[in-house]
Design an enzyme around this catalytic site. Structure first.
Site, PDB file in Angstrom:
ATOM      1  N   CYS A  53      11.025  -8.202   3.702  1.00  0.00           N
ATOM      2  CA  CYS A  53      10.966  -9.248   2.656  1.00  0.00           C
ATOM      3  C   CYS A  53       9.550  -8.622   1.866  1.00  0.00           C
ATOM      4  CB  CYS A  53      10.472 -10.513   3.359  1.00  0.00           C
ATOM      5  SG  CYS A  53       9.455 -10.403   4.712  1.00  0.00           S
ATOM      6  N   GLY A  79       7.677 -16.093   7.306  1.00  0.00           N
ATOM      7  CA  GLY A  79       7.871 -14.573   7.330  1.00  0.00           C
ATOM      8  C   GLY A  79       8.332 -14.554   8.781  1.00  0.00           C
ATOM      9  N   HIS A  92       5.347 -14.660   0.267  1.00  0.00           N
ATOM     10  CA  HIS A  92       4.142 -13.576   0.426  1.00  0.00           C
ATOM     11  C   HIS A  92       3.426 -12.970  -0.732  1.00  0.00           C
ATOM     12  CE1 HIS A  92       5.965 -13.343   4.351  1.00  0.00           C
ATOM     13  NE2 HIS A  92       6.569 -12.541   4.250  1.00  0.00           N
TER      14      HIS A  92
HETATM   15  N1  LIG Z   1      11.765 -14.915   7.431  1.00  0.00           N
HETATM   16  C1  LIG Z   1      11.844 -14.238   6.774  1.00  0.00           C
HETATM   17  O1  LIG Z   1      10.997 -14.046   5.875  1.00  0.00           O
HETATM   18  C2  LIG Z   1      12.642 -12.794   6.868  1.00  0.00           C
HETATM   19  C3  LIG Z   1      12.732 -11.952   5.522  1.00  0.00           C
HETATM   20  C4  LIG Z   1      13.611 -11.118   5.929  1.00  0.00           C
HETATM   21  C5  LIG Z   1      14.421 -10.737   7.086  1.00  0.00           C
HETATM   22  N2  LIG Z   1      14.259 -11.605   8.018  1.00  0.00           N
HETATM   23  C6  LIG Z   1      15.091 -11.362   9.012  1.00  0.00           C
HETATM   24  O2  LIG Z   1      16.040 -12.372   9.363  1.00  0.00           O
HETATM   25  C7  LIG Z   1      16.373 -12.413  10.658  1.00  0.00           C
HETATM   26  C8  LIG Z   1      16.414 -13.782  10.919  1.00  0.00           C
HETATM   27  O3  LIG Z   1      15.049 -14.451  10.493  1.00  0.00           O
HETATM   28  P1  LIG Z   1      14.709 -16.029  10.463  1.00  0.00           P
HETATM   29  O4  LIG Z   1      13.406 -16.062   9.959  1.00  0.00           O
HETATM   30  O5  LIG Z   1      15.918 -16.807   9.602  1.00  0.00           O
HETATM   31  O6  LIG Z   1      14.659 -16.623  11.943  1.00  0.00           O
HETATM   32  P2  LIG Z   1      15.018 -18.055  12.770  1.00  0.00           P
HETATM   33  O7  LIG Z   1      14.578 -19.003  11.705  1.00  0.00           O
HETATM   34  O8  LIG Z   1      14.297 -17.810  14.218  1.00  0.00           O
HETATM   35  O9  LIG Z   1      16.566 -17.769  13.043  1.00  0.00           O
HETATM   36  C9  LIG Z   1      17.186 -17.192  13.777  1.00  0.00           C
HETATM   37  C10 LIG Z   1      18.825 -17.271  13.697  1.00  0.00           C
HETATM   38  O10 LIG Z   1      19.422 -16.393  14.550  1.00  0.00           O
HETATM   39  C11 LIG Z   1      20.331 -17.025  15.545  1.00  0.00           C
HETATM   40  N3  LIG Z   1      20.378 -16.288  16.685  1.00  0.00           N
HETATM   41  C12 LIG Z   1      19.510 -16.067  17.683  1.00  0.00           C
HETATM   42  N4  LIG Z   1      20.314 -15.311  18.655  1.00  0.00           N
HETATM   43  C13 LIG Z   1      21.391 -15.219  18.302  1.00  0.00           C
HETATM   44  C14 LIG Z   1      22.757 -14.674  18.997  1.00  0.00           C
HETATM   45  N5  LIG Z   1      22.434 -13.978  20.289  1.00  0.00           N
HETATM   46  N6  LIG Z   1      24.101 -14.875  18.417  1.00  0.00           N
HETATM   47  C15 LIG Z   1      23.932 -15.434  17.359  1.00  0.00           C
HETATM   48  N7  LIG Z   1      22.832 -15.974  16.565  1.00  0.00           N
HETATM   49  C16 LIG Z   1      21.706 -15.984  17.125  1.00  0.00           C
HETATM   50  C17 LIG Z   1      19.672 -18.301  15.746  1.00  0.00           C
HETATM   51  O11 LIG Z   1      20.536 -19.437  16.218  1.00  0.00           O
HETATM   52  P3  LIG Z   1      20.108 -20.679  17.241  1.00  0.00           P
HETATM   53  O12 LIG Z   1      19.622 -21.604  16.129  1.00  0.00           O
HETATM   54  O13 LIG Z   1      21.355 -21.030  17.763  1.00  0.00           O
HETATM   55  O14 LIG Z   1      18.867 -20.118  17.985  1.00  0.00           O
HETATM   56  C18 LIG Z   1      19.204 -18.742  14.351  1.00  0.00           C
HETATM   57  O15 LIG Z   1      20.394 -19.328  13.449  1.00  0.00           O
HETATM   58  C19 LIG Z   1      15.476 -11.383  11.406  1.00  0.00           C
HETATM   59  O16 LIG Z   1      16.046 -10.384  11.812  1.00  0.00           O
HETATM   60  C20 LIG Z   1      14.330 -11.497  10.569  1.00  0.00           C
HETATM   61  O17 LIG Z   1      13.701 -10.087  10.760  1.00  0.00           O
HETATM   62  C21 LIG Z   1      13.234 -12.795   8.025  1.00  0.00           C
END
Ligand SMILES: NC(=O)c1ccc[n+]([C@@H]2O[C@H](COP(=O)([O-])OP(=O)(O)OC[C@H]3O[C@@H](n4cnc5c(N)ncnc54)[C@H](OP(=O)(O)O)[C@@H]3O)[C@@H](O)[C@H]2O)c1
Length: 330
Positions: free
Chosen positions: A128, A159, A234
């Site tokens: 990000c 993030g 950010h």
């Molecule tokens: N937040 C940011 O600014 C940002 C920016 C760029 C990239 N990312 C990347 O995007 C990804 C997700 O980030 P997020 O911020 O959205 O995280 P988050 O809010 O914690 O969400 C995680 C998601 O992954 C799902 N999940 C976890 N384990 C799983 C499995 N075994 N099978 C299928 N689904 C699964 C969760 O489902 P449940 O609800 O069922 O647990 C939830 O839908 C990460 O790789 C992160 O590095 C995030």
């Protein structure tokens, strides 16, 4: 115009749920949408465009008849299932860091290198904080040539996903302790794990991904990444040493004419980028443009963007839309 079948892995997460919002905002026409989350969410439903969708579990064959799979469930899930999705016939756009530095996988920010994504079936979405920096840096590299970059980041808790937000917004001291210190009380100069050279993995991501997206391995880069008690968007302070002479006015004008960038740079009127302007839209806000006092070849910029939208979900949906437009044009 073909109507596509789209799947979202991590649909209940911060980024995954924003994919849906942006697909709707961008009017992406689709045939069907299939949503995936972890076992924890089995049986739950999500309403999208007045229709209820059940959450699915990842398993063999689950991506058959899907054209695009957007992964946002962490690196381990992407490593286990992204190649399966490709072999079942889908184009994958992955938000995790699993494939970003794989030389066979393009790392794409549409304003910079959309054509890298064409005719590929696995595409990585950058980190990000990198995404919001490479758009203004691309313009500087094209116009003046970049010698070196120094990043100092101020990264919002969103993030770190839902757990990061819970640490900031919880009351009664009952924070989830996702961060090593109470983020309500302090900035934390530690994002992702520490590496042998004393930098963190987040800092390595910014350094390596910038060179890969700009197609310029010669740029010298260092980074310090700091988590701050801000909910979303950010900020990055960037010091760029340029090869050719420049004026601040020339840089301001070039930024103003770049798609995706909004210049907010009237310090005398308290106009500069903040999370308040950035939250909820896809622009990259640039301001505080000035000459460095240490090196006359260097310029300073302050860049703010919504990390969940342009830093993740919007950039991914823009890549998917770019491929759809390309496929429909050939
Ligand atoms: N937040 C940011 O600014 C940002 C920016 C760029 C990239 N990312 C990347 O995007 C990804 C997700 O980030 P997020 O911020 O959205 O995280 P988050 O809010 O914690 O969400 C995680 C998601 O992954 C799902 N999940 C976890 N384990 C799983 C499995 N075994 N099978 C299928 N689904 C699964 C969760 O489902 P449940 O609800 O069922 O647990 C939830 O839908 C990460 O790789 C992160 O590095 C995030």
């Amino acid at each position: 115009m073909k109507n596509y079948n789209i799947a979202i892995v991590g649909a209940t997460g911060l980024v995954g749920s924003t994919f849906l919002k942006i697909i709707d905002e961008y009017n992406i026409s689709f045939n069907n949408i299939k949503l995936f989350a972890s076992l924890k969410s089995k049986g739950k439903k999500i309403t999208f465009k007045n229709k209820e969708y059940s959450l699915n579990i990842l398993e063999d064959g689950c991506f058959k008849n899907i054209d695009f799979v957007l992964f946002s469930a962490g690196g381990a899930v992407s490593k286990q299932y992204a190649k399966q999705a490709v072999s079942e016939g889908a184009i994958v756009i992955d938000n995790s860091s699993a494939f970003r530095m794989d030389e066979n996988v393009p790392l794409v920010v549409p304003e910079v290198n959309m054509s890298d994504a064409y005719q590929k079936n696995l595409i990585a979405n950058p980190n990000c904080s990198t995404i919001q920096c490479v758009v203004p840096l691309y313009v500087l590299d094209n116009n003046f040539g970049i010698e070196s970059i120094e990043y100092n980041t101020y990264q919002a808790v969103s993030g770190a996903g839902i757990k990061g937000i819970n640490d900031l917004v919880s009351s009664n001291g009952k924070f989830e302790k996702h961060f090593p210190y109470d983020i309500k009380e302090t900035c934390i100069p530690h994002i992702d794990m520490f590496m042998e050279d004393g930098y963190t993995k987040e800092e390595h991501k910014m350094m390596n991904e910038t060179r890969k997206i700009l197609h310029n391995d010669n740029i010298l880069i260092s980074a310090t990444c700091v988590r701050v008690p801000v909910l979303n968007s950010h900020a990055v302070s960037i010091r760029v040493v340029l090869k050719n002479d420049f004026t601040v006015d020339a840089i301001r004008n070039i930024m103003k004419s770049t798609k995706g960038i909004v210049v907010l740079d009237e310090p005398e009127n308290n106009i500069y980028p903040t999370s308040i302007q950035a939250n909820g839209n896809d622009n990259i806000f640039v301001g505080r443009i000035r000459k460095d006092k240490v090196n006359k070849k260097a310029v300073l910029l302050y860049v703010v963007s919504d990390n969940i939208r342009k830093g993740a979900a919007s950039n991914t949906v823009q890549i998917m839309k770019g491929i759809m437009d390309y496929e429909n044009s050939i």
